[in-house]
Design an enzyme around this catalytic site. Sequence first.
Site, mmCIF file in Angstrom:
data_model
loop_
_atom_site.group_PDB
_atom_site.id
_atom_site.type_symbol
_atom_site.label_atom_id
_atom_site.label_comp_id
_atom_site.label_asym_id
_atom_site.label_seq_id
_atom_site.Cartn_x
_atom_site.Cartn_y
_atom_site.Cartn_z
ATOM 1 C CD GLU A 1 0.850 -5.856 0.160
ATOM 2 O OE1 GLU A 1 0.044 -5.545 1.050
ATOM 3 O OE2 GLU A 1 1.970 -5.341 0.061
ATOM 4 C CD GLU B 1 2.658 -2.095 -2.862
ATOM 5 O OE1 GLU B 1 2.816 -1.805 -1.665
ATOM 6 O OE2 GLU B 1 1.580 -2.496 -3.333
ATOM 7 C CD1 TRP C 1 2.196 0.545 6.228
ATOM 8 C CD2 TRP C 1 3.201 -1.022 7.488
ATOM 9 N NE1 TRP C 1 3.253 0.017 5.497
ATOM 10 C CE2 TRP C 1 3.884 -0.943 6.243
ATOM 11 C CE3 TRP C 1 3.656 -1.925 8.447
ATOM 12 C CZ2 TRP C 1 4.984 -1.747 5.942
ATOM 13 C CZ3 TRP C 1 4.750 -2.721 8.147
ATOM 14 C CH2 TRP C 1 5.395 -2.628 6.907
ATOM 15 C CD GLU D 1 -1.712 3.040 2.269
ATOM 16 O OE1 GLU D 1 -1.430 3.484 1.142
ATOM 17 O OE2 GLU D 1 -1.829 1.831 2.519
ATOM 18 C CD GLN D 2 -4.869 11.745 6.504
ATOM 19 O OE1 GLN D 2 -4.320 12.258 7.475
ATOM 20 N NE2 GLN D 2 -6.172 11.783 6.315
ATOM 21 C CG MET D 3 0.267 9.668 9.193
ATOM 22 S SD MET D 3 0.682 11.409 9.376
ATOM 23 C CE MET D 3 2.082 11.316 10.475
HETATM 24 C C1 GAL Z 1 1.277 -2.396 0.943
HETATM 25 C C2 GAL Z 1 0.053 -2.285 0.057
HETATM 26 C C3 GAL Z 1 -0.127 -0.893 -0.498
HETATM 27 C C4 GAL Z 1 0.059 0.119 0.601
HETATM 28 C C5 GAL Z 1 1.406 -0.074 1.226
HETATM 29 C C6 GAL Z 1 1.715 0.925 2.313
HETATM 30 O O1 GAL Z 1 1.177 -3.454 1.816
HETATM 31 O O2 GAL Z 1 0.098 -3.187 -1.019
HETATM 32 O O3 GAL Z 1 -1.404 -0.772 -1.058
HETATM 33 O O4 GAL Z 1 -0.953 -0.023 1.532
HETATM 34 O O5 GAL Z 1 1.469 -1.341 1.805
HETATM 35 O O6 GAL Z 1 2.966 0.703 2.880
#
Ligand code: GAL
Length: 639
Positions: A144, A322, A330, A370-372
């Site tokens: 990214e 993804e 986030w 990223e636990q959540m």
């Molecule tokens: C993306 C990233 C991943 C992960 C994901 C979480 O932006 O490529 O590594 O962080 O978000 O939603």
Amino acid sequence: MKRTLGVCYYPEHWPEAQWAEDAARMADLGLTWVRIGEFAWKRMEPVEGTYEWGWLDRAIETLGAAGLKVVLGTPTATPPAWVVAKHPGMLPVDAEGRVRGYGSRRHYCFSHAGYLEECRRIVTAMAKRYGRNGHVAAWQTDNEYSCHDTVLSYSDAARDAFRDWLRAQFPGAGNDGDIAALNAAWGNVFWSMDYDDFDQIGLPNLTVTEVNPAHAHAFRRFASDQVVAFNRAQVDILRAHSDAPIAHNYMGRITDFDHFKVGADLDIASWDSYPLGFLEDRSGAGDAHQRAYARQGDPDFQAFHHDLYRAVGREGRWWVMEQQPGPVNWAPYNPAPLPGMVRLWTWEAFAHGAEAVCYFRWRQAPFAQEQMHAGLLRPDSAEAEAFGEARQVMAELAGAPDVEVAQAPVAILFDYDADAAWAVQPHGAGLSYFGLVFDWYRACRKLGLSVDIVPVTCRDFDWYDLVLAPGLMHMTDDLKTALEAADGQVIVGPRSGARDAHFCIPTPLPPAWPASDLAVSRVQSMRPDMPLDVAGGGQVIGYLEQLEGGGDVVMSTEDGAPVAVRCGAGTIYVGGWGDDTAHMRLIRDLAPTLTTVEMPEGVRRRATGTEQFWFNYAAHDVEIQGEIVPPAGVKRTSL
Ligand code: GAL
């Protein structure tokens, strides 16, 4: 082509004893792809020059032995602490002049030569080791680019590289550039800004007041080129050692570099689709819309990016690398998707031509940032909600006809350089090129139309009934001529051709369309609470130009000011930013050959070569062709 599913996996997060079971479960689910490696530099090279490949060899072997194909990521988005200690100048610097520190990811400046060398070294080592590994079926460069606002860096390395880039843009005698040419092109006589030497040129931050827009825009172009060069350095190495296709995973609404230029070096474009996170943090939608779609995502945001990345991928090859599987961590708020949405998002990607959809991530991490963030599995390895939806898609894929991508009847031009120009000079709070193009896209989709997004290098528009080219602030004469020659209806404006290549207002005044005397004689931006009514329905919001000359007026304000004017044989210039109603009226009136159907609220349609897909993003039942489709429902009908 048979569409496939995959997952993002981090073997380094789990005990090795668990890998085989994980791989077996992935295979049992029917997954084809497993992406690994993209953040594991420290595990690959714990100290400088000491490589530890054993664990990665075994991970790839375990996954491959289970029948999975590996997408191997280069780990350059997460340089370990020792790399940073060796090259402290590689850390990016924000617009306020603050160094962005170590402790998360993407902590590098694209212009730092020392860091680039470290990247070349680790990528070479990886490529040599795995380039001919039969299980490594694709590569991903970095992760990214531009995520977390990381393309524009105001470091010393960036400043020096920017000066060299400018010298090349304004070539002079010997190695030095022509500083007089730069001064003239930028209009530096204004405020006595003329430079004597390229080494006097700083970065366009921390100035007392607004910097010259030509300077700011040049810096964005430079920064974009740095990303292209950074990516190309990795691609060249990978290609020397491997025949596997190479992808990068782009993002939603990240426009700080030219994806078409990066994409030209790659085989596959992929993007990371987080519909609920994006609705909250970057769709620009108002509160009511966000509330209505909080568990579904914006009905057009994913589709827009699917269409965009189909254009970025070589020969239309693109993936979702993804896919959001549940709540993320986030966004300002992180609701769970409605049951069925993960399936809907997956099918929507396939309907737009995705070769593969990979879920992020296999198992929710019990530790760190990223636990959540949900995965297909919970931290205790039990199936999370999305697992069942992925299983359902697998079952459906087995019995479904292949999706055949077909050319859409509408093309929308998208240009990263125009986006940069609007970012430099929006002329009104909240106005952006992306927002304008997206509004036109939504208007098409509300009328049930499928859309192709095309770059400004496209010259053959003859297949399209309608070509939309709003907001292209700089347009070459060549592009104008090609558009004017298109067989279908062309709509350009507002702000199309409004600036020359160096951000000055050209004369004759814009749009300077071939064989037309139409001129934009004044521009105004408007408060969001002061829209102007359009005669016959709809409004102009945000932006309105005063138009002089040209041919018939095809739309005007209630007060009689022209909004849309004929400016060539097949071209209409729209001098305002319309709302959905105004845009939909223009599309219907000007391109009557299109088969439009107004979609029920929240429903979108996508045509392939043989079928129509209907997606219900609404949180309630809708009736589609006499059938009740529930929320998150997908309906397929043959054409
Ligand atoms: C993306 C990233 C991943 C992960 C994901 C979480 O932006 O490529 O590594 O962080 O978000 O939603």
